[in-house]
Design a protein around this motif. Structure first.
Motif, PDB file in Angstrom:
ATOM      1  N   GLY A  14       0.783  -1.222   0.000  1.00  0.00           N
ATOM      2  CA  GLY A  14       0.000   0.000   0.000  1.00  0.00           C
ATOM      3  C   GLY A  14       0.817   1.275   0.000  1.00  0.00           C
ATOM      4  N   PHE A  15       2.116   1.185   0.199  1.00  0.00           N
ATOM      5  CA  PHE A  15       2.982   2.366   0.162  1.00  0.00           C
ATOM      6  C   PHE A  15       3.456   2.571  -1.272  1.00  0.00           C
ATOM      7  N   VAL A  16       3.359   3.810  -1.747  1.00  0.00           N
ATOM      8  CA  VAL A  16       3.671   4.110  -3.138  1.00  0.00           C
ATOM      9  C   VAL A  16       4.972   4.907  -3.212  1.00  0.00           C
ATOM     10  N   ALA A  17       5.827   4.533  -4.146  1.00  0.00           N
ATOM     11  CA  ALA A  17       7.011   5.286  -4.585  1.00  0.00           C
ATOM     12  C   ALA A  17       7.920   5.708  -3.436  1.00  0.00           C
ATOM     13  N   ALA A  42      10.792   4.613   0.800  1.00  0.00           N
ATOM     14  CA  ALA A  42      12.095   5.084   1.279  1.00  0.00           C
ATOM     15  C   ALA A  42      11.944   5.848   2.589  1.00  0.00           C
ATOM     16  N   TYR A  43      10.898   6.667   2.710  1.00  0.00           N
ATOM     17  CA  TYR A  43      10.667   7.396   3.954  1.00  0.00           C
ATOM     18  C   TYR A  43      10.486   6.424   5.118  1.00  0.00           C
ATOM     19  N   LEU A  44       9.732   5.366   4.877  1.00  0.00           N
ATOM     20  CA  LEU A  44       9.506   4.368   5.911  1.00  0.00           C
ATOM     21  C   LEU A  44      10.802   3.641   6.261  1.00  0.00           C
ATOM     22  N   LEU A  83      12.627   3.636   9.895  1.00  0.00           N
ATOM     23  CA  LEU A  83      12.896   2.409  10.645  1.00  0.00           C
ATOM     24  C   LEU A  83      14.371   2.275  11.011  1.00  0.00           C
ATOM     25  N   VAL A  84      15.260   2.692  10.122  1.00  0.00           N
ATOM     26  CA  VAL A  84      16.696   2.663  10.440  1.00  0.00           C
ATOM     27  C   VAL A  84      16.996   3.621  11.593  1.00  0.00           C
ATOM     28  N   LEU A  85      16.375   4.798  11.564  1.00  0.00           N
ATOM     29  CA  LEU A  85      16.580   5.746  12.662  1.00  0.00           C
ATOM     30  C   LEU A  85      16.028   5.207  13.978  1.00  0.00           C
ATOM     31  N   LEU A  86      14.905   4.511  13.920  1.00  0.00           N
ATOM     32  CA  LEU A  86      14.364   3.896  15.137  1.00  0.00           C
ATOM     33  C   LEU A  86      15.290   2.796  15.653  1.00  0.00           C
ATOM     34  N   LEU A  97       4.612   4.524  11.040  1.00  0.00           N
ATOM     35  CA  LEU A  97       3.855   3.741  10.076  1.00  0.00           C
ATOM     36  C   LEU A  97       2.535   4.426   9.725  1.00  0.00           C
ATOM     37  N   LEU A  98       1.828   4.936  10.721  1.00  0.00           N
ATOM     38  CA  LEU A  98       0.551   5.600  10.458  1.00  0.00           C
ATOM     39  C   LEU A  98       0.723   6.899   9.674  1.00  0.00           C
ATOM     40  N   VAL A  99       1.736   7.680  10.009  1.00  0.00           N
ATOM     41  CA  VAL A  99       1.958   8.954   9.319  1.00  0.00           C
ATOM     42  C   VAL A  99       2.346   8.720   7.864  1.00  0.00           C
ATOM     43  N   VAL A 100       3.256   7.778   7.625  1.00  0.00           N
ATOM     44  CA  VAL A 100       3.684   7.515   6.251  1.00  0.00           C
ATOM     45  C   VAL A 100       2.540   6.914   5.442  1.00  0.00           C
ATOM     46  N   GLN A 101       1.740   6.056   6.053  1.00  0.00           N
ATOM     47  CA  GLN A 101       0.598   5.479   5.345  1.00  0.00           C
ATOM     48  C   GLN A 101      -0.427   6.560   5.004  1.00  0.00           C
TER      49      GLN A 101
END
Length: 110
Positions: free
Chosen positions: A19-22, A26-28, A32-35, A64-68
């Motif tokens: 469901g994540f586009v383009a 990468a933002y996600l 996750l790497v920063l987390l 996850l919610l913000v990026v979605q």
């Protein structure tokens, strides 16, 4: 013999993952790497795992919610268009007409 050519039917389509586009993929990934780095830093600093884990899981769920939400609201190119539109001024104010009168005479642009 006839050659068989396979046609790639995914050309010019955006990358979609769960469901994540383009660029939101990468933002996600960056989030996750920063987390992960934040988890390692907090755990090495001596905080209890019972304190660190809920913080990181909460921040991960928020990410996850913000990026979605961004992915669904703006789509593939919508976020960059939205940010570009915000930088365009609502109006321009000039104190003199000299700029426009010199254009007709070839003063500024030649």
């Amino acid at each position: 013999m006839a050659s068989v050519y396979h046609i790639n039917k995914g050309i010019n389509r955006p990358i979609v993952f769960k469901g994540f586009v383009a660029q939101y993929i990468a933002y996600l990934a960056v989030g996750l790497v920063l987390l992960l780095i934040g988890f390692a830093a907090l755990y090495v600093s001596g905080l209890s795992l019972f304190i660190v884990l809920p913080i990181i899981l909460g921040l991960g769920a928020g990410l996850l919610l913000v990026v979605q939400r961004l992915s669904k609201r703006f789509g593939q190119h919508g976020l960059s268009k939205y940010l570009a539109r915000r930088k365009v001024p609502a109006f321009l104010r000039f104190s003199s007409r000299r700029l426009f009168t010199s254009l007709s005479r070839g003063g500024i642009i030649q």
